[in-house]
Structure formats: C-alpha cells, structure tokens
Design a protein around this motif. Structure first.
Motif, PDB file in Angstrom:
ATOM      1  N   GLY A 285      10.455  -0.602   2.024  1.00 22.37           N
ATOM      2  CA  GLY A 285      10.935  -1.867   2.807  1.00 22.37           C
ATOM      3  C   GLY A 285      10.767  -2.951   1.936  1.00 22.37           C
ATOM      4  N   ILE A 286      10.297  -3.033   0.767  1.00 24.16           N
ATOM      5  CA  ILE A 286      10.106  -4.388  -0.103  1.00 24.16           C
ATOM      6  C   ILE A 286      11.453  -4.557  -0.421  1.00 24.16           C
ATOM      7  N   GLY A 287      12.504  -3.952  -0.762  1.00 19.72           N
ATOM      8  CA  GLY A 287      13.833  -4.407  -1.019  1.00 19.72           C
ATOM      9  C   GLY A 287      14.297  -4.105  -2.361  1.00 19.72           C
ATOM     10  N   SER A 288      14.150  -5.122  -3.488  1.00 21.26           N
ATOM     11  CA  SER A 288      14.535  -4.950  -4.786  1.00 21.26           C
ATOM     12  C   SER A 288      13.415  -4.653  -5.844  1.00 21.26           C
ATOM     13  N   PRO A 289      13.646  -4.205  -6.837  1.00 21.45           N
ATOM     14  CA  PRO A 289      12.454  -3.793  -7.900  1.00 21.45           C
ATOM     15  C   PRO A 289      11.936  -5.206  -8.341  1.00 21.45           C
ATOM     16  N   GLU A 290      12.731  -6.326  -8.346  1.00 20.46           N
ATOM     17  CA  GLU A 290      12.121  -7.570  -8.937  1.00 20.46           C
ATOM     18  C   GLU A 290      10.812  -8.142  -7.706  1.00 20.46           C
ATOM     19  N   THR A 291      11.646  -7.934  -6.471  1.00 23.71           N
ATOM     20  CA  THR A 291      10.710  -8.262  -5.490  1.00 23.71           C
ATOM     21  C   THR A 291       9.529  -7.446  -5.220  1.00 23.71           C
ATOM     22  N   LEU A 292       9.611  -6.143  -5.446  1.00 19.77           N
ATOM     23  CA  LEU A 292       8.489  -5.084  -5.838  1.00 19.77           C
ATOM     24  C   LEU A 292       7.525  -5.768  -6.776  1.00 19.77           C
ATOM     25  N   ARG A 293       7.863  -6.086  -8.007  1.00 20.63           N
ATOM     26  CA  ARG A 293       7.297  -6.370  -8.920  1.00 20.63           C
ATOM     27  C   ARG A 293       6.447  -7.638  -8.757  1.00 20.63           C
ATOM     28  N   ARG A 294       7.050  -8.398  -8.161  1.00 20.84           N
ATOM     29  CA  ARG A 294       6.194  -9.815  -7.526  1.00 20.84           C
ATOM     30  C   ARG A 294       5.261  -9.481  -6.754  1.00 20.84           C
ATOM     31  N   ALA A 295       5.391  -8.648  -5.654  1.00 17.22           N
ATOM     32  CA  ALA A 295       4.537  -8.391  -4.668  1.00 17.22           C
ATOM     33  C   ALA A 295       3.257  -7.406  -5.232  1.00 17.22           C
ATOM     34  N   PHE A 296       3.794  -6.576  -6.042  1.00 17.75           N
ATOM     35  CA  PHE A 296       2.536  -5.852  -6.957  1.00 17.75           C
ATOM     36  C   PHE A 296       1.762  -6.322  -7.660  1.00 17.75           C
ATOM     37  N   LEU A 297       2.102  -7.438  -8.346  1.00 18.13           N
ATOM     38  CA  LEU A 297       1.411  -8.345  -9.288  1.00 18.13           C
ATOM     39  C   LEU A 297       0.400  -9.107  -8.509  1.00 18.13           C
TER      40      LEU A 297
ATOM     41  N   ASP B 298       0.613  -1.196  -0.101  1.00 20.01           N
ATOM     42  CA  ASP B 298      -0.101  -0.041   0.133  1.00 20.01           C
ATOM     43  C   ASP B 298       0.986   1.393  -0.047  1.00 20.01           C
ATOM     44  N   LEU B 299       1.961   1.402   0.857  1.00 19.10           N
ATOM     45  CA  LEU B 299       2.944   2.406   0.756  1.00 19.10           C
ATOM     46  C   LEU B 299       3.502   2.501  -0.660  1.00 19.10           C
ATOM     47  N   ALA B 300       3.987   1.264  -1.281  1.00 22.34           N
ATOM     48  CA  ALA B 300       4.419   1.426  -2.574  1.00 22.34           C
ATOM     49  C   ALA B 300       3.633   2.263  -3.548  1.00 22.34           C
ATOM     50  N   ARG B 301       2.406   1.537  -3.321  1.00 25.18           N
ATOM     51  CA  ARG B 301       1.293   2.342  -4.308  1.00 25.18           C
ATOM     52  C   ARG B 301       1.405   3.962  -4.190  1.00 25.18           C
ATOM     53  N   ASP B 302       1.200   4.376  -2.723  1.00 25.96           N
ATOM     54  CA  ASP B 302       1.335   5.989  -2.817  1.00 25.96           C
ATOM     55  C   ASP B 302       2.534   6.441  -3.355  1.00 25.96           C
ATOM     56  N   LEU B 303       3.690   5.712  -3.064  1.00 28.85           N
ATOM     57  CA  LEU B 303       4.827   6.414  -3.515  1.00 28.85           C
ATOM     58  C   LEU B 303       5.059   6.407  -5.095  1.00 28.85           C
ATOM     59  N   LEU B 304       4.608   5.455  -5.626  1.00 28.44           N
ATOM     60  CA  LEU B 304       4.520   5.335  -7.237  1.00 28.44           C
ATOM     61  C   LEU B 304       3.449   6.525  -7.495  1.00 28.44           C
TER      62      LEU B 304
ATOM     63  N   SER C 272      10.969   6.644  -8.777  1.00 34.84           N
ATOM     64  CA  SER C 272      11.415   5.539  -9.499  1.00 34.84           C
ATOM     65  C   SER C 272      10.915   4.251  -8.833  1.00 34.84           C
ATOM     66  N   VAL C 273      10.776   2.983  -9.444  1.00 33.61           N
ATOM     67  CA  VAL C 273      10.709   1.791  -9.130  1.00 33.61           C
ATOM     68  C   VAL C 273      11.695   1.455  -8.159  1.00 33.61           C
ATOM     69  N   SER C 274      12.857   1.625  -8.206  1.00 32.11           N
ATOM     70  CA  SER C 274      14.020   1.322  -7.348  1.00 32.11           C
ATOM     71  C   SER C 274      13.903   2.106  -6.098  1.00 32.11           C
ATOM     72  N   GLU C 275      13.501   3.099  -6.021  1.00 27.36           N
ATOM     73  CA  GLU C 275      13.318   4.247  -5.046  1.00 27.36           C
ATOM     74  C   GLU C 275      12.206   3.733  -4.101  1.00 27.36           C
ATOM     75  N   VAL C 276      11.014   3.506  -4.841  1.00 29.74           N
ATOM     76  CA  VAL C 276      10.070   3.064  -4.128  1.00 29.74           C
ATOM     77  C   VAL C 276      10.077   1.700  -3.343  1.00 29.74           C
ATOM     78  N   ALA C 277      10.880   0.767  -4.034  1.00 27.11           N
ATOM     79  CA  ALA C 277      11.272  -0.524  -3.347  1.00 27.11           C
ATOM     80  C   ALA C 277      11.951  -0.323  -2.068  1.00 27.11           C
ATOM     81  N   ARG C 278      13.061   0.699  -2.277  1.00 27.01           N
ATOM     82  CA  ARG C 278      13.797   0.662  -0.959  1.00 27.01           C
ATOM     83  C   ARG C 278      12.978   1.535   0.088  1.00 27.01           C
ATOM     84  N   ARG C 279      12.120   2.708  -0.389  1.00 23.11           N
ATOM     85  CA  ARG C 279      11.496   3.356   0.890  1.00 23.11           C
ATOM     86  C   ARG C 279      10.372   2.341   1.388  1.00 23.11           C
TER      87      ARG C 279
END
Length: 322
Positions: A290-302, A270-276, A281-288
């Motif tokens: 706490g999800i970690g990497s862009p690929e982990t964010l991609r899987r979690a978001f999907l 939910d936080l990642a969605r707000d940051l997007l 950037s996807v990398s910054e969103v993943a970091r802020r």
C-alpha cells in the motif's frame, strides 16, 4: 568425526527449547544419510534426573549429568517456566559453569540466558533473551549487555537467543557455522521453516506488537494489518472505530502515542520488509504494502531502517545463498 551436542533440560523447561534444537541437528543427520555422507552430529538431552517434565506436561527422558570425561563440542541450555527454580539449584549452576569451561561452544535458548548469567558466564558480554523478561534480566544482571532486538546473538563462543522458536534459528546458525550455508538452508527447508532468519532480525514486528495491545483500538489494528494494500484514510479509520475524525485523531494519539498516519506508515514498512524477504520485486512490494510507488517505498524504507529496499533484499539474499 561427529560433533557432540548436549542440550541441558530441567524440570519445568520449555519443551520446544529442547526439541526444536534437537530436531535441527537430527535433520542435519537425516540429510547427510540421504547423501551418503558421515553423520555430522551426535545430539542428546542431559538433565539432573533421568526423566524431567516440561512446562507443557510432556516428559522427556535424559542422559545423566555424569562426569565430563570427554567434553561435548557444544552445550545448549534450555529455558522455560522452571528457570527460576533451576537458577536456585547451586549444583546445577556449578555443573553449567564446569561444562562451559571445557566446551568449544556454549548456547542458551530463551530464558536459558538466566542460567548462563547466574553462572557468571555472560558478564561483560552482549546477550539476548525473550523480550518479555528483558526488564527483569537487566535488573538482575546489570553487568550483561542485554539486547532485546535480535532473535539471537553471538559473542565469541557464546550464543544466546530470544524466545522458543528463536532456538531453531540459533541452531540453524550453528549448523551453518559447522557445515556451511547450503546445509543449513537444506535443513531449514526440510523443517519447512519459512525463512532461515539472520540473528539481527527483530524479535517481533510492529503489526504484531500493535495487535497484541489491549484497549479500544486493538481490533482496529488487526483490521488495519489485513487491509494495508487499500487506501486507509483518516475518514475510513474513524468510521471503522465508530468516531468522528476529530475525536478519533485525538483519542488515537493520546492512547497510542502516535498519529494514525504514522501507525499506518510503520505497519506498511514492516509488511514491505516481510514481502522483500519473499524475494518479491520492489514494484510488487510497493503495491502490495500500500506504499504506492518504488520511489515512495525507497524513501520510507530509508527513513525506517536506514537502508534501501534493494540493499535490504540483497542482504537477506546473501544470508540465504551464501
């Protein structure tokens, strides 16, 4: 020629259901004047009495419900604590039904949908109202296809919205429908609205929902929401809750219906969605988040939303820039 907008108020209505929409159209007029363009709107408040008192105690003067010789372009019906009494006012319901038959566009804010439904104007249609009154609405109006997810819904010429500030989002969408996206965005910026939200955005977020819950983990949820960028292990959460890890896991799942890990994942998404939404950037969103990497964010978001972060961000960029 200016489009005429009537905002229907009544005793005990919610003040922002009236003034929020009114200000959107007034700001569109102000911006047009600055650019030397014709005034796009002629908005006014109408009511059964020349002066009505809102639920907050603020009184608003209004034009009378006179005969509709020249029908307005749009009728917007407010909601609020006085909705129940207004629904029992046969003359007012008849007035809404009469006016709805001659306007190009009809809308309601928050529990104003109860008035439209009482008038039989939402039968067979998809509609929105405040999430808190959803069960009551569904029980009273089973013939209406209520959807409590979006902040506003358009079904043909009828627009309905969720609670209070969602009326501003709805009216920004009306401005966009009339004058284009650039004008609507300019109005949103002038009003210092954080984001001109599309109608399908959810009424409330997972962190907000969790923080609003009472119970032994309410404070913990608030702390979690502010520390999602940090590692949040089971041990850290258990210590914060003042329990052993085994006791914390057991009690948390029993009370919330999910594991602590699942709750953290949902809050981070939910936080990642707000940051997007803020065009990070996807990398910054993943970091802020706490999800970690862009690929982990991609899987979690999907998994959470059925689309990739980039697809989601492009959708919102399209909504913002046309």
């Amino acid at each position: 020629m200016a489009l005429s907008i009537d905002i229907l108020a009544f005793e005990g209505c919610q003040v922002l259901d009236v003034t929020g929409p009114l200000q959107v159209f007034a700001t569109a007029n102000d911006l047009a004047a600055l650019d030397g363009r014709p005034t796009p709107y002629r908005a006014r408040v109408i009511a059964p009495a020349p002066m009505i008192t809102t639920s907050s105690g603020l009184s608003i003067s209004a034009a009378p419900l006179s005969a509709v010789d020249v029908p307005p372009d749009t009728l917007i019906v407010a909601g609020g604590q006085g909705t129940e009494a207004a629904c029992r006012d046969a003359a007012l319901i008849k007035e809404i039904r009469t006016r709805a038959a001659v306007v190009r566009r009809l809308a309601s804010v928050c529990s104003g949908a109860f008035l439209l439904a009482t008038a039989g104007l939402l039968d067979g249609r998809r509609a929105a109202t405040h999430w808190q009154r959803g069960p009551e609405f569904s029980a009273r109006f089973p013939q209406v296809r209520l959807d409590l997810e979006p902040i506003f819904i358009r079904d043909g010429a009828i627009w309905t919205s969720a609670g209070v500030t969602a009326g501003i989002d709805l009216c920004l969408a009306l401005v966009e429908d009339d004058l284009g996206h650039a004008t609507a965005l300019a109005v949103a910026r002038q009003l210092v609205v954080f984001l001109k939200r599309p109608g399908d955005q959810a009424q409330f977020s997972a962190p907000l929902e969790r923080q609003s819950q009472s119970g032994p983990f309410a404070a913990l949820h608030g702390w979690m929401a502010g520390n999602l960028h940090r590692p949040l292990t089971l041990e850290i959460l258990a210590e914060r809750a003042g329990m052993s890890t085994r006791s914390f896991s057991r009690h948390y799942r029993r009370i919330t219906g999910q594991t602590p890990q699942a709750a953290i994942k949902a809050m981070r998404c939910d936080l990642a969605r707000d940051l997007l939404d803020r065009r990070l950037s996807v990398s910054e969103v993943a970091r802020r988040s706490g999800i970690g990497s862009p690929e982990t964010l991609r899987r979690a978001f999907l998994n959470a939303y059925g689309q990739t972060p980039l697809a989601y961000q492009r959708q919102f960029a399209s909504n913002r820039t046309g």
